[in-house]
Structures are given as structure tokens and as C-alpha cells.
Design an enzyme around this catalytic site. Structure first.
Site, PDB file in Angstrom:
ATOM      1  N   SER A 189     -11.033   7.040   3.402  1.00  0.00           N
ATOM      2  CA  SER A 189     -10.742   7.708   4.657  1.00  0.00           C
ATOM      3  C   SER A 189     -11.721   8.857   4.905  1.00  0.00           C
ATOM      4  O   SER A 189     -12.913   8.614   5.068  1.00  0.00           O
ATOM      5  CB  SER A 189      -9.279   8.166   4.660  1.00  0.00           C
ATOM      6  OG  SER A 189      -8.818   8.357   5.970  1.00  0.00           O
TER       7      SER A 189
ATOM      8  N   ASP B  75      -4.225  -1.360   9.456  1.00  0.00           N
ATOM      9  CA  ASP B  75      -4.371   0.101   9.371  1.00  0.00           C
ATOM     10  C   ASP B  75      -4.247   0.714  10.769  1.00  0.00           C
ATOM     11  O   ASP B  75      -5.033   0.402  11.668  1.00  0.00           O
ATOM     12  CB  ASP B  75      -5.743   0.438   8.767  1.00  0.00           C
ATOM     13  CG  ASP B  75      -5.871   1.899   8.365  1.00  0.00           C
ATOM     14  OD1 ASP B  75      -5.133   2.741   8.897  1.00  0.00           O
ATOM     15  OD2 ASP B  75      -6.732   2.191   7.509  1.00  0.00           O
TER      16      ASP B  75
ATOM     17  N   HIS C 238      -2.767   1.698   5.623  1.00  0.00           N
ATOM     18  CA  HIS C 238      -3.704   2.739   5.187  1.00  0.00           C
ATOM     19  C   HIS C 238      -3.471   3.101   3.723  1.00  0.00           C
ATOM     20  O   HIS C 238      -2.986   4.185   3.391  1.00  0.00           O
ATOM     21  CB  HIS C 238      -3.573   3.968   6.084  1.00  0.00           C
ATOM     22  CG  HIS C 238      -4.771   4.872   6.037  1.00  0.00           C
ATOM     23  ND1 HIS C 238      -6.029   4.454   6.394  1.00  0.00           N
ATOM     24  CD2 HIS C 238      -4.902   6.178   5.692  1.00  0.00           C
ATOM     25  CE1 HIS C 238      -6.874   5.452   6.267  1.00  0.00           C
ATOM     26  NE2 HIS C 238      -6.218   6.511   5.831  1.00  0.00           N
TER      27      HIS C 238
END
Length: 302
Positions: A185, A248, A281
Site C-alpha cells: 500500500s 480491493d 486489501h
């Protein structure tokens, strides 16, 4: 060992309505370990981990400290390094279970786990949290475009931090092609910028997990290709592993597709794009298997 029998997985989760995410582990610290440890506020903590897990209490405690580094030495002779960069709201502590699982299979690899600063985060109404750079928003609608306004000052500061860690490994005698950057991320974004801008010898590769390519709005056409504003002369020679969940909703899958499209136009030829259809995620079992295979290929035993 079957996947069902594995230790609890690292998961990337949203923390409340703010969707502050990081690697999540279910295993807590333990007081039993035969590891040797040493600590320095300036340089972080380096230790030779025991073959069994979890790690000793002092390691877990230190791994929460902002702007410090934790290093896990390999099982064998140190000839390669993975610098793993956590995501927003995370720290080195939540990466340790992943390291514990992969370390016995990458026995010459040392792991360097840097901790980000604590920032007043705009997307969380100014709440202080661990972050490599600021962001205006956390929760975005489906099909939202990639960011067009980014905290470039702190991004560049994060890159300088990672470049310093790379240089430290080089000073130890580790060859640049035996150093891999990895991140999730915000850590993926920092990995990309750090790898793109590094000019001190070709690195072993970049592992990008559920992230995006920052500053894409400043990519310019140069001749038959495109160039990122932080792209060094031979950055396009770097191997790239990209893993992203198609489900996600935090860092959207289309951002990965768009980012990889940019990398291709920037001259990157060795890009492995792994899509995980039901993954949101976080890092799942199949992705972890693919990560291990790629690490083993990029950093073979010597």
C-alpha cells in the site's frame, strides 16, 4: 504444511470508518526465546532470531517505535537483504509474522523493517498515525481516479530514508543486485519511488503489494517512451513483482492496472502482475506463496 495448518495470516485491515490499514497478525509476543539482541535508539535493533517463533518481547516492543529499524538476520551467511516497507497505520511489529514464516526458506536473507514517522494525517481528520506521507482521503468511491495531488515533500523524505538503508547494506558488502525492496500500500508507493530513483547500482527487484505508482500525473513523453519525474537512467531494468486483489476497495485494482501500464510505457519489461480475484486489501495465502517463489528467484542461495 498445508495452508489450513499455517500460523495465523498477516492481514491488511481497515481500522474503523477511517480505513487505516496495516499488516495484522494474530500471534502476540512471547517471553521465551534464545535470540541474542542489542538495541540502539539511533540505529534500531539487530538480532539473530531463534528458529522458532514468536520473537522475544524486546523485539516486539522495539518494532513499534517510530522512525527506527528492526533487522532480522538470516539463518545462514548474510548475502542478501529484503527491505520491507509497511503501510499506513502499520509498523515493523506487524511485518514480523510474515518474516518468521519466510525466513527459514530464504536462509541467507536479512530483513530490514523500517518504521515510518508519526504524522498528523489529513485523511483521518488530523489524527496522528504512522505514515510515510500524508493523504487527503482514505475512503474513495468505486472507479475513483489515481491521486492527482500528493504529499511529494514527505514522499521524497521517505525515499531518502530508504536510500539510506540501501546504502547501509552496500557498506556491509551486500551487492546491489542482492537487495530487494518490498512494500504494501503506502509501502508499495514508497518502494516504487525508492527503486525508480536509486542510481547506485541495479537492485535485485521491487515487490509491490496492493499499491499504486505515485506522481503518475507528472510522467512525460520522452521520445518513444515515457519517463517518471523520479526515474533514474536504468530504473526500467528492474524486475517487478506486483500483487493486487481484484476485490480491493481501499487501493483499487484499476490503480494497479493503470500503474503497470505506466511502467510498461516507461520501458519496464520484467513485470509479473499477479491478480487475486477474491482478495481485498490484505495478503492472502496464494499471494504469499507467489511472493516466496519470486524472492527465491531474485535472491538465490549462494
Amino acid at each position: 504444511m498445508s495452508k489450513a495448518a499455517r500460523s495465523p495470516k498477516l492481514r491488511w485491515i481497515a481500522l474503523g470508518a477511517l480505513a487505516v490499514f496495516g499488516l495484522y497478525h494474530l500471534a502476540g509476543p512471547s517471553s521465551s526465546s534464545s535470540s541474542s539482541t542489542s538495541s540502539s535508539p539511533a540505529s534500531g535493533l539487530a538480532f539473530a532470531a531463534a528458529d522458532e517463533t514468536p520473537f522475544p518481547d524486546e523485539v516486539w516492543a522495539h518494532a513499534k517505535d517510530p522512525e527506527t529499524d528492526v533487522e532480522v538476520l538470516g539463518v545462514g551467511r548474510h548475502s542478501a537483504t529484503i527491505i520491507f516497507i509497511h503501510g499506513l497505520g502499520g509498523n515493523a511489529e506487524i511485518v514480523l509474522p510474515l518474516v518468521a514464516r519466510l525466513r527459514p526458506k530464504l536462509w541467507q536473507v536479512a530483513w530490514v523493517l523500517p518504521n515510518s514517522p508519526q504524522l498528523a494525517f489529513t485523511g483521518a481528520q488530523g489524527e496522528t498515525m504512522s505514515a510515510w506521507f500524508d493523504m487527503d482521503e482514505l475512503l474513495l468511491p468505486d472507479h475513483a481516479p489515481m491521486p492527482k495531488r500528493e504529499d511529494e515533500k514527505r514522499m521524497r523524505a521517505a525515499v531518502d530514508r530508504i536510500h539510506g538503508l540501501i546504502q547501509k547494506e552496500l557498506d556491509r558488502g551486500i551487492d546491489p543486485d542482492r537487495i530487494v525492496l518490498a512494500g504494501f500500500s503506502q509501502g508499495c508507493a514508497t518502494t516504487l519511488l525508492s527503486g525508480l530513483s536509486w542510481s547506485g547500482g541495479k537492485l535485485g527487484g521491487l515487490m509491490c503489494l496492493s499499491g499504486w505508482l505515485p506522481m503518475a500525473y507528472d510522467i512525460k513523453k520522452q521520445g518513444s517512451s515515457e519517463k517518471h519525474p523520479m526515474q533514474s537512467a536504468h530504473a526500467n531494468e528492474l524486475p517487478v513483482f506486483w500483487g493486487h486483489g481484484a476485490a480491493d476497495k481501499v487501493i483499487q485494482y484499476q490503480w494497479a492496472e493503470e500503474s503497470i501500464g505506466h511502467l510498461t510505457k516507461m520501458g519496464f519489461k520484467d513485470v509479473q502482475f499477479h491478480t487475486y480475484p477474491e482478495l481485498v486489501h490484505w495478503v492472502g495465502d496464494d499471494e504469499e506463496d507467489d511472493m516466496l517463489a519470486w524472492f527465491s528467484k531474485m535472491l538465490p542461495q549462494t
